[in-house]
Design an enzyme around this catalytic site. Structure first.
Site, PDB file in Angstrom:
ATOM      1  N   GLY A  31       0.806  -1.220   0.000  1.00 30.21           N
ATOM      2  CA  GLY A  31       0.000   0.000   0.000  1.00 30.21           C
ATOM      3  C   GLY A  31       0.837   1.267   0.000  1.00 30.21           C
ATOM      4  O   GLY A  31       2.035   1.225  -0.262  1.00 30.21           O
ATOM      5  N   HIS A  37       4.488   1.469  -7.973  1.00 35.57           N
ATOM      6  CA  HIS A  37       3.482   0.397  -7.915  1.00 35.57           C
ATOM      7  C   HIS A  37       2.608   0.423  -9.176  1.00 35.57           C
ATOM      8  O   HIS A  37       2.292  -0.616  -9.741  1.00 35.57           O
ATOM      9  CB  HIS A  37       2.557   0.592  -6.710  1.00 35.57           C
ATOM     10  CG  HIS A  37       3.241   0.524  -5.376  1.00 35.57           C
ATOM     11  ND1 HIS A  37       3.360   1.607  -4.552  1.00 35.57           N
ATOM     12  CD2 HIS A  37       3.827  -0.512  -4.722  1.00 35.57           C
ATOM     13  CE1 HIS A  37       3.982   1.265  -3.440  1.00 35.57           C
ATOM     14  NE2 HIS A  37       4.284  -0.022  -3.507  1.00 35.57           N
TER      15      HIS A  37
HETATM   16  P1  AMP Z   1       6.052  -2.503  -1.483  1.00 31.28           P
HETATM   17  O1  AMP Z   1       4.671  -1.935  -1.407  1.00 31.28           O
HETATM   18  O2  AMP Z   1       7.120  -1.558  -1.039  1.00 31.28           O
HETATM   19  O3  AMP Z   1       6.155  -3.863  -0.852  1.00 31.28           O
HETATM   20  O4  AMP Z   1       6.347  -2.727  -3.031  1.00 31.28           O
HETATM   21  C1  AMP Z   1       5.509  -3.527  -3.820  1.00 31.28           C
HETATM   22  C2  AMP Z   1       6.161  -3.758  -5.149  1.00 31.28           C
HETATM   23  O5  AMP Z   1       6.393  -2.502  -5.802  1.00 31.28           O
HETATM   24  C3  AMP Z   1       7.539  -4.450  -5.032  1.00 31.28           C
HETATM   25  O6  AMP Z   1       7.670  -5.398  -6.066  1.00 31.28           O
HETATM   26  C4  AMP Z   1       8.494  -3.295  -5.201  1.00 31.28           C
HETATM   27  O7  AMP Z   1       9.762  -3.672  -5.706  1.00 31.28           O
HETATM   28  C5  AMP Z   1       7.745  -2.445  -6.207  1.00 31.28           C
HETATM   29  N1  AMP Z   1       8.249  -1.060  -6.166  1.00 31.28           N
HETATM   30  C6  AMP Z   1       8.347  -0.270  -5.074  1.00 31.28           C
HETATM   31  N2  AMP Z   1       8.887   0.915  -5.412  1.00 31.28           N
HETATM   32  C7  AMP Z   1       9.152   0.865  -6.742  1.00 31.28           C
HETATM   33  C8  AMP Z   1       9.733   1.779  -7.683  1.00 31.28           C
HETATM   34  N3  AMP Z   1      10.165   2.968  -7.312  1.00 31.28           N
HETATM   35  N4  AMP Z   1       9.848   1.374  -8.964  1.00 31.28           N
HETATM   36  C9  AMP Z   1       9.424   0.145  -9.354  1.00 31.28           C
HETATM   37  N5  AMP Z   1       8.875  -0.755  -8.513  1.00 31.28           N
HETATM   38  C10 AMP Z   1       8.746  -0.402  -7.223  1.00 31.28           C
END
Ligand code: AMP
Length: 282
Positions: A31, A37
């Protein structure tokens, strides 16, 4: 967008959709959604028929209770963004739903991939990540799952378990989405103070500049240069900076090593940890 809260309702819905021969793309998140995301969702929509996004702040992957308590939770804003991005299904389970009393954690051999970098500074973190991602895979059984390269070590570990334990899912790696000033987008960025936010782009700036120095520095010298440059900023402290084989995460000591190379960094600014990485391909 359909919002489902229980494992039973989501797996029944997916079974129904699969009976219609629709392909399922899955994007797991915690989230506080941002454009990083949303890029995963866009990719999933391009490659599959139905995109399922989960929002679940997974307590098992937080080794620091303060970090868990302070993790941003802005579900109403997230829902608006998901609707705008035409997500098909939001899976929004409770902790009890994901870890019921009769839940027994499966054992995964992570082949030491969790012993360095994030794994070293966040003990137990990847065990928690693998526990939740494998549980999602079991419930949703997606054809494809989309992960960001922002969490580089996580991506390598997920690919490892999928291969090692024969999960019938294709892992799609998506590039890092950055702010205009270069800072890698992260849910934690909204926790930065104005002063911390102002300095935060120095991380990527330094990594980017370091690529230019590959021809003049040894691996060791380059690592030292990056660490010194960031530590010279008053509000920042490097936790680690490693240059590793992109597949095995083994540190490399020679630019001539025959593998793809990535530089992975974690920096503390106040109480916030920021991570980033860059590819060092010749
Ligand atoms: P999180 O909500 O932080 O667990 O992230 C969920 C997904 O989004 C994971 O696969 C992360 O690697 C990806 N993600 C988070 N930040 C970025 C970003 N800046 N660029 C690309 N993917 C991202």
């Amino acid at each position: 967008m359909l919002t489902l809260y229980t494992t039973q309702s989501v797996s029944e819905k997916i079974k129904q959709l699969k009976r219609k021969s629709l392909s399922i793309g899955f994007v797991p998140t915690m989230g506080a959604l941002h454009k990083g995301h949303l890029s995963l969702i866009k990719q999933s929509k391009q490659e599959t028929d139905i995109t399922v996004v989960s929002i679940f702040v997974n307590p098992k992957q937080f080794n620091d209770k303060n970090d868990l308590d302070n993790y941003p939770r802005i579900i109403d804003e997230d829902i608006k963004k998901l609707e705008k991005s035409e997500c098909d299904i939001l899976f929004l389970p409770s902790v009890e739903e994901m870890y019921p009393r009769n839940y027994t954690e499966k054992f995964f051999d992570l082949a030491q991939l969790d012993s360095t970098m994030e794994g070293k500074y966040r003990p137990g973190h990847f065990k928690g990540v693998v526990a939740i991602v494998s549980r999602f895979f079991d419930i949703i059984q997606p054809h494809k799952a989309f992960f960001g390269e922002k969490d580089f070590q996580q991506l390598v570990i997920i690919k490892h378990i999928v291969k090692q334990y024969n999960y019938p899912v294709k892992i799609v790696a998506c590039p890092i989405v950055r702010e205009k000033d270069g800072l890698a987008m992260s849910s934690r960025n909204i926790l930065l103070s104005e002063a911390q936010r102002k300095k935060a782009p120095e991380i990527y700036k330094t990594l980017f500049e370091s690529k230019r120095l590959m021809s003049v520095f040894t691996v060791e010298e380059l690592k030292q240069w990056v660490v010194n440059k960031i530590n010279a900023i008053k509000t920042m402290q490097v936790e680690y900076f490693e240059i590793v084989d992109s597949e095995t995460l083994t540190p490399i000591d020679d630019w001539g090593a025959k593998c793809k190379k990535a530089g992975c960094i974690a920096v503390k600014t106040g109480k916030i940890r920021l991570i980033d990485n860059i590819k060092y391909n010749l």
